[in-house]
Design a protein around this motif. Structure first.
Motif, PDB file in Angstrom:
ATOM      1  N   ASP A   1      94.905 -55.431  33.274  1.00  0.00           N
ATOM      2  CA  ASP A   1      95.381 -54.231  32.587  1.00  0.00           C
ATOM      3  C   ASP A   1      94.399 -53.078  32.785  1.00  0.00           C
ATOM      4  N   MET A   2      93.113 -53.361  32.675  1.00  0.00           N
ATOM      5  CA  MET A   2      92.108 -52.316  32.815  1.00  0.00           C
ATOM      6  C   MET A   2      92.055 -51.782  34.252  1.00  0.00           C
ATOM      7  N   CYS A   3      92.001 -52.677  35.223  1.00  0.00           N
ATOM      8  CA  CYS A   3      91.899 -52.251  36.617  1.00  0.00           C
ATOM      9  C   CYS A   3      93.096 -51.416  37.059  1.00  0.00           C
ATOM     10  N   GLN A   4      94.275 -51.739  36.551  1.00  0.00           N
ATOM     11  CA  GLN A   4      95.488 -51.092  37.019  1.00  0.00           C
ATOM     12  C   GLN A   4      95.915 -49.884  36.175  1.00  0.00           C
ATOM     13  N   ASN A   5      95.094 -49.542  35.180  1.00  0.00           N
ATOM     14  CA  ASN A   5      95.450 -48.400  34.343  1.00  0.00           C
ATOM     15  C   ASN A   5      94.306 -47.414  34.098  1.00  0.00           C
ATOM     16  N   MET A   6      93.065 -47.894  34.110  1.00  0.00           N
ATOM     17  CA  MET A   6      91.946 -47.034  33.765  1.00  0.00           C
ATOM     18  C   MET A   6      91.808 -45.848  34.716  1.00  0.00           C
ATOM     19  N   TRP A   7      92.091 -46.064  36.000  1.00  0.00           N
ATOM     20  CA  TRP A   7      92.047 -44.994  36.996  1.00  0.00           C
ATOM     21  C   TRP A   7      93.458 -44.695  37.514  1.00  0.00           C
ATOM     22  N   GLY A   8      94.434 -44.779  36.627  1.00  0.00           N
ATOM     23  CA  GLY A   8      95.806 -44.492  37.025  1.00  0.00           C
ATOM     24  C   GLY A   8      96.296 -45.432  38.108  1.00  0.00           C
ATOM     25  N   GLU A   9      96.824 -44.865  39.184  1.00  0.00           N
ATOM     26  CA  GLU A   9      97.359 -45.661  40.299  1.00  0.00           C
ATOM     27  C   GLU A   9      96.286 -46.051  41.322  1.00  0.00           C
ATOM     28  N   SER A  10      95.052 -45.724  41.053  1.00  0.00           N
ATOM     29  CA  SER A  10      94.004 -45.881  42.066  1.00  0.00           C
ATOM     30  C   SER A  10      93.800 -47.311  42.537  1.00  0.00           C
ATOM     31  N   PHE A  11      93.891 -48.268  41.617  1.00  0.00           N
ATOM     32  CA  PHE A  11      93.578 -49.656  41.952  1.00  0.00           C
ATOM     33  C   PHE A  11      94.703 -50.602  41.548  1.00  0.00           C
ATOM     34  N   LYS A  12      94.769 -51.709  42.250  1.00  0.00           N
ATOM     35  CA  LYS A  12      95.677 -52.793  41.884  1.00  0.00           C
ATOM     36  C   LYS A  12      94.911 -54.108  42.010  1.00  0.00           C
ATOM     37  N   VAL A  13      95.366 -55.127  41.308  1.00  0.00           N
ATOM     38  CA  VAL A  13      94.749 -56.448  41.420  1.00  0.00           C
ATOM     39  C   VAL A  13      95.439 -57.194  42.554  1.00  0.00           C
ATOM     40  N   SER A  14      94.660 -57.676  43.502  1.00  0.00           N
ATOM     41  CA  SER A  14      95.204 -58.338  44.681  1.00  0.00           C
ATOM     42  C   SER A  14      95.651 -59.764  44.376  1.00  0.00           C
TER      43      SER A  14
END
Length: 238
Positions: A167-180
């Motif tokens: 949740d943090m990785c995919q929302n803290m920087w908007g669309e910047s990151f996703k979990v692989s």
């Protein structure tokens, strides 16, 4: 006609940035080059999209602010949380590969950079007891007349703002990151990224969002070799 020209220019700029240069942020170079005297972000010293001057802001702990963005609006970050925040800042500002994931509508932004699940879980664990007042660091701040960020809402623990590392990785920087989905074809913001980058930047990875089993196997094999060599080096230095 003018709209077509503007659109064409945007496509050409995006393509050029993606293949040969850096993102078009306010601190980015046009093209990556060596920065042997970096104070932080040394993972990218051999080929950096940021200047050494920028890294001076990250060199001392606690970090108060980076450019006009304050990190301490809910109190100073813990050292462990600050270290992870630095890794993300360094990747965006300095990585020569960040432009591979350039946002199609914003040449200064990134989208869907694949992070390893373990990295996101460790990041969340490091920050869960720290406090934060925004869900999305890119859009949820209030900016005052001097261009500095302010909280619009009350400060709460990271563990209340985000459910878990994903949740943090995919929302803290908007669309910047996703979990692989992969445990290897993903970034950890450390030297192991060298293996993953080789496959993530390959033509087959660019053309398909799915993870090739052959690429996954090859990456895992190289990662095991890398870890073995690191282990042997450690034994020799004891």
């Amino acid at each position: 006609m003018l709209r077509f020209v503007v659109t064409l220019f945007a496509v050409i700029t995006s393509s050029t940035c993606q293949k040969y240069g850096c993102l078009e942020g306010d601190t980015h170079k046009l093209k990556p080059s060596r920065e042997p005297n970096m104070h932080e972000c040394t993972l990218y010293s051999k080929s950096s999209c940021c200047y050494v001057d920028f890294t001076e802001q990250l060199a001392h702990s606690p970090v108060i602010k980076v450019n006009n963005s304050y990190w301490n609006r809910c109190g100073q970050l813990s050292k462990s949380c600050e270290d992870f925040t630095k890794k993300i800042e360094c990747f965006y500002r300095c990585s020569p590969h960040a432009a591979h994931w350039i946002h199609p509508n914003d040449t200064a932004a990134i989208r869907s950079v694949p992070l390893c699940q373990s990295f996101c879980d460790d990041w969340y664990e490091a920050c869960k007891d720290d406090s934060i007042c925004v869900h999305n660091w890119l859009t949820d701040w209030e900016w005052d007349e001097s261009g500095e960020n302010r909280c619009k809402n009350k400060c709460i623990p990271y563990s209340e703002m985000y459910a878990n590392g994903t949740d943090m990785c995919q929302n803290m920087w908007g669309e910047s990151f996703k979990v692989s989905e992969s445990s290897c074809l993903c970034l950890q913001m450390n030297k192991k990224d060298m293996m993953a980058i080789k496959y993530l930047l390959s033509e087959s990875s660019e053309e398909s969002s799915s993870i090739s089993s052959s690429e996954e196997h090859a990456c895992q094999k190289k990662l095991l070799k890398f870890e073995k060599l690191r282990g042997e080096e450690g034994e020799q230095t004891r």
